[in-house]
Enzyme design. Structure first.
Site, short mmCIF file in Angstrom:
data_model
loop_
_atom_site.label_atom_id
_atom_site.label_comp_id
_atom_site.label_asym_id
_atom_site.label_seq_id
_atom_site.Cartn_x
_atom_site.Cartn_y
_atom_site.Cartn_z
N CYS A 68 51.44 39.73 45.38
CA CYS A 68 50.26 40.53 45.73
C CYS A 68 49.06 39.65 46.09
CB CYS A 68 49.90 41.47 44.59
SG CYS A 68 51.19 42.68 44.22
N ASN B 105 50.17 50.58 46.21
CA ASN B 105 50.13 49.12 46.16
C ASN B 105 51.05 48.58 47.26
OD1 ASN B 105 50.37 46.39 45.59
ND2 ASN B 105 50.56 46.68 43.38
N HIS C 151 42.53 43.62 46.12
CA HIS C 151 43.92 44.05 46.17
C HIS C 151 44.00 45.46 45.61
CE1 HIS C 151 48.12 44.49 45.59
NE2 HIS C 151 48.11 44.25 44.30
#
Length: 323
Positions: free
Chosen positions: A114, A280, A250
């Site tokens: 990520c 996500n 993020h």
């Protein structure tokens, strides 16, 4: 004279298939309310059968090039942040390079889960500052839906597929923090925490594997480390959270986003939030949010942005840039 890596263009691509929370109620023991309360996610996009990570990245790259008014052969380097490349090798970056019709330059992948886009952006900045490239196409692209264990309700509801891209270009600056472009970066990792977030597959098993996560521990580390890395990067150029126009984090979990903003003393109306619509998307989430933030009219030329992310490894970092 100071050289800066300035954002020349931005773009994104999302697969056509939209999956609202209600659809997941038929797969696992969950509810729309449970997902929204714990993550802020309302829907996500899934790639179609046969649609690859490189396909998504290519579409995002074309959008960024169009925004920049450039052609593929104007680019010197392609860096792709991904944990879901189509093959062990060749890289997703070279696949995208070929799909774009580029006949020059070089391409490679960066894998920091990520945090991948922050790592890729930092590498692109270094290439430009050292004169190895004038223009770099930086892409985050993921098909995380293909790593899900559809019996694990704690993880399978959180992730989606998508891609975002930036074109960075060398430009002259004054050396002051009023310059446009990337002003500071901060990268970190700590392999002691590798078991908190990982995929239980790869060359060691001969299988793709599924994502595994210790959610509470990842949350704790995320809130602490994201605020810390953002402060560290800002301090390098003698700025603080008060100077920031937009945090573009993020997009993992709305509670992490809110807690990090609070630690940075930045109100939520100065945070670009897309997690409700995309879930996500791992390394794709920051460039996707940058593209959406620009399209919404939130991000404007001259704005000071902080992007920060944490992912498996653990790996985390931040980039401060002026749009």
């Amino acid at each position: 004279m100071t050289i800066r890596a300035v954002v020349k263009g931005v773009g994104h691509y999302l697969p056509d298939r939209v999956v609202p929370n209600a659809d997941l109620e038929t797969l696992v023991d969950t509810t729309d309310e449970w997902i929204k309360t714990r993550s802020g996610i309302e829907r996500r996009h899934y790639a179609a059968e046969g649609q690859t990570t490189a396909d998504l990245g290519t579409r995002a790259a074309l959008a960024a090039l169009a925004d920049a008014g450039l052609q593929p052969n104007d680019i010197d380097a392609v860096i792709v942040a991904t944990s879901t490349a189509d093959f062990t090798f060749p890289s997703a970056a070279t696949t995208i390079q070929g799909a774009l019709g580029m006949t020059r330059g070089f391409a490679f992948d960066v894998q920091a889960v990520c945090a991948g886009f922050v790592f890729a952006l930092t590498n692109a900045n270094a290439l430009i500052l050292t004169g190895q490239a004038k223009r770099v196409l930086v892409i985050g692209a993921e098909t995380f839906s293909r790593l899900m264990d559809w019996t694990d309700r704690a993880t399978c509801v959180l992730f989606g597929d998508g891609a975002g891209a930036l074109v960075l270009e060398a430009a002259e600056g004054t050396g002051e923090n009023s310059d446009r472009g990337i002003l500071a970066t901060d990268l970190n990792s700590d392999g002691r925490y590798r078991d908190l977030l990982y995929v239980d597959g790869g060359s060691s098993t001969g299988a793709t594997g599924h994502l595994r996560m210790e959610g509470k521990e990842v949350f704790r580390h995320a809130v602490e480390k994201l605020a810390e890395t953002a402060h560290t990067a800002l301090a390098k150029i003698a700025l603080t959270g008060d100077d920031v126009d937009w945090i573009v984090p993020h997009q993992a979990n709305i509670r992490i986003i809110e807690a990090t903003a609070k630690r940075m003393h930045v109100p939520m109306d100065r945070v670009v939030v897309t997690v409700q619509d995309h879930g996500n998307t791992s390394a794709a989430s920051i460039p996707l949010a940058l593209s959406v933030g620009k399209a919404r009219g939130q991000i404007k030329p001259g704005d000071l942005l902080v992007t920060e992310a944490i992912g498996g490894g653990l790996a985390w970092g931040s980039v401060v840039l002026r749009w």
